[in-house]
Enzyme design. Structure first.
Site, short mmCIF file in Angstrom:
data_model
loop_
_atom_site.label_atom_id
_atom_site.label_comp_id
_atom_site.label_asym_id
_atom_site.label_seq_id
_atom_site.Cartn_x
_atom_site.Cartn_y
_atom_site.Cartn_z
N TYR A 118 40.80 50.14 29.84
CA TYR A 118 41.49 51.17 30.64
C TYR A 118 42.91 50.74 30.96
O TYR A 118 43.18 49.56 31.21
CB TYR A 118 40.74 51.38 31.96
CG TYR A 118 39.37 51.98 31.80
CD1 TYR A 118 39.21 53.31 31.42
CD2 TYR A 118 38.24 51.21 32.06
CE1 TYR A 118 37.94 53.86 31.30
CE2 TYR A 118 36.97 51.76 31.94
CZ TYR A 118 36.82 53.08 31.55
OH TYR A 118 35.57 53.62 31.43
N LYS B 252 22.73 34.37 55.90
CA LYS B 252 23.02 35.81 55.99
C LYS B 252 23.47 36.36 54.63
O LYS B 252 23.88 35.59 53.76
CB LYS B 252 24.09 36.05 57.04
CG LYS B 252 25.40 35.33 56.78
CD LYS B 252 26.40 35.59 57.91
CE LYS B 252 27.72 34.91 57.64
NZ LYS B 252 27.98 33.82 58.59
#
Ligand SMILES: *Cc1c(COP(=O)(O)O)cnc(C)c1O
Length: 375
Positions: free
Chosen positions: A260, A36
C-alpha cells in the site's frame, strides 16, 4: 495450526529472570509478579503457573476478570487487583478471594458491607499517590484517609503502596516520593497503624533503589527479560519470541513497488518474501520500511507498508530462502537477535507496548526447562 504465526514463551528463562532479580533482594522481601494484560502478552495462566512453582509470593493483575482466571486455574497465591473496582464487582471479588486496592471511601464502604454480610474480614491494600498522579489518595491526605478506613470493621488494612513514574530516569523525583511515603508510614506507625505488606518498587526501582524495596516488590518487565532502563548492567534472559514463515516468494525487476502507498520501489532486480504477520497481530504498522526480520541467520529489512495480515521483506538474491522458511520477528536466531526494546525504539514507543499488544489470537507455545515440575 494452519497459519504460520506463533509466539514461543521460554518459561525456563522467566524463572531465570526471577532468580536474577531475587538476588538483588533482602531475605525478607517478597515478590509480587505483575501479570496484567495476559502477562504482558506472554499468556496469563502458563506464566502464572510457572511463577507460582518458582516461588512468587503474590500476583498483581489489572482486573477482576484476570484474577478470576487465576483462581479458576487453581493459583493459590494472594492476588492483588492494582486498579480500583466499581461496586458491581464487589460480590465476586469476595467470592474469589481477591485482594482489592482501595483509593476512596465509597468503594471501602461497599467492600465493608459485603464482607460484613459474609461475616468475613477482607484484606485490602491502600494506594497512595506520591507523584504518579494516577490512582491513589494524595499522600498529604492519606493519613486521614487511613484513619477513616480503620473504622470499617470488616476490612483489614493489609497493604500500603505507591507507584513511581520516573524510577528509570529521575532519581531526584523518585527519592522525594520515597521520602513522602516513609513520612506517611511513620505517621501511621505513630498512631499504631501497621501494614503487613509495604510496596513501592516496580522493576526499575527494584534495580535502582534498594531503599524502595520495603518488604514486597512488584516485578513486571524484568521478569519477561526486558530491561527496564537502557543502562542496566545485568543481562536478562529473553522470554518471548514471535515467529512466522515465508508464505510466498517472487523475483521482481527494478522499479517495482511493494505494498500500500507504493512507499518501497525496488532499486535492482530482487526477491520479495511475504510473511504471515501484520498490524492486526500487534506488529506495529509504523515498522513499515523500518523493521527487520531474521531469516536463515541474516537480517532483512521490511519492504513497504505492513499490512493487516502480512508484511514483506526484500531478501535480495538469497537462494536459500523458500516458501515455508521460518522467519523470526522478535527473538534470537543463531547469534542474531531482535529485541522488543529495539523495535520499540524504531517506532518511538516502549517495549511494554510491543509485547502487550501482540494479539491474544496468536497461538503461544510454552517451552519448559528440563527441571519443570508437572502439575
Ligand atoms: C504494571 C505495574 C508494575 C510493574 O511494572 P514493571 O515496570 O513492569 O516492573 C508495578 N506496579 C504497578 C502498579 C503496575 O501497574
Amino acid at each position: 495450526m494452519y497459519r504460520p504465526l506463533w509466539i514461543e514463551v521460554n518459561l525456563g528463562n522467566l524463572n531465570k529472570n526471577l532468580r536474577l532479580m531475587k538476588r538483588l533482594l533482602g531475605k525478607s522481601v517478597q515478590v509480587l509478579a505483575t501479570v496484567k494484560q495476559n502477562a504482558y502478552g506472554h499468556g496469563l495462566i502458563p506464566v502464572a503457573r510457572k511463577l507460582s512453582d518458582s516461588g512468587v509470593d503474590f500476583f498483581g493483575v489489572g482486573s477482576l476478570e484476570e484474577a478470576i482466571f487465576l483462581r479458576k486455574a487453581k493459583i493459590k497465591e494472594p492476588v492483588l487487583i492494582l486498579s480500583p473496582l466499581l461496586p458491581l464487582a464487589v460480590k465476586d471479588l469476595l467470592a474469589y478471594r481477591v485482594t482489592p486496592t482501595v483509593v476512596d471511601l465509597s468503594l471501602a464502604r461497599e467492600l465493608n458491607k459485603e464482607a460484613c454480610k459474609n461475616n468475613q474480614i477482607l484484606a485490602v491494600h491502600v494506594k497512595v499517590d506520591t507523584g504518579m498522579g494516577r490512582l491513589g489518595v494524595w499522600h498529604r491526605q492519606a493519613e486521614d484517609f487511613i484513619c477513616k478506613l480503620k473504622n470499617f470493621k470488616n476490612l483489614s488494612l493489609e497493604g500500603l503502596f505507591t507507584h513511581f513514574p520516573v524510577a528509570d530516569t529521575d532519581p531526584k523525583f523518585t527519592r522525594c516520593q520515597i521520602t513522602f511515603f516513609n513520612s506517611l508510614l511513620e505517621r501511621c506507625r505513630a498512631k499504631g497503624i501497621g501494614f503487613k505488606y509495604i510496596h513501592c518498587a516496580n522493576s526499575s526501582a527494584l534495580i535502582k533503589y534498594k531503599e524502595a524495596h520495603f518488604n514486597l516488590v512488584r516485578l513486571g518487565l524484568a521478569l519477561y527479560g526486558i530491561k527496564p532502563h537502557k543502562k542496566m548492567s545485568q543481562s536478562l534472559y529473553p522470554v518471548l519470541s514471535l515467529k512466522s514463515k515465508v508464505i510466498f516468494l517472487k523475483g521482481i525487476e527494478r522499479g517495482r513497488s511493494i505494498s500500500y502507498g507504493r512507499t518501497y520501489i525496488s532499486k535492482r532486480p530482487t526477491s520479495i518474501v511475504t510473511i504471515s504477520c501484520g498490524y492486526a497481530d500487534g506488529y506495529p504498522w509504523n515498522l513499515s520500511n523500518k523493521g527487520k526480520v531474521i531469516i536463515k541467520n541474516r537480517f532483512f529489512k521490511i519492504a513497504g507498508r505492513v499490512c493487516m495480515d502480512h508484511l514483506m521483506a526484500d531478501i535480495g538474491n538469497n537462494k536459500e530462502i523458500k516458501t515455508g522458511t521460518e522467519v523470526v520477528l522478535i527473538g534470537k536466531s543463531g547469534n542474531l537477535e531482535i529485541t522488543p526494546e529495539y523495535l520499540a525504539k524504531l517506532v518511538n514507543t516502549i517495549p511494554y507496548e510491543i509485547v502487550s499488544r501482540l494479539s491474544s489470537n496468536i497461538p503461544r507455545i510454552y517451552k519448559y526447562s528440563k527441571a519443570h515440575r508437572k502439575r
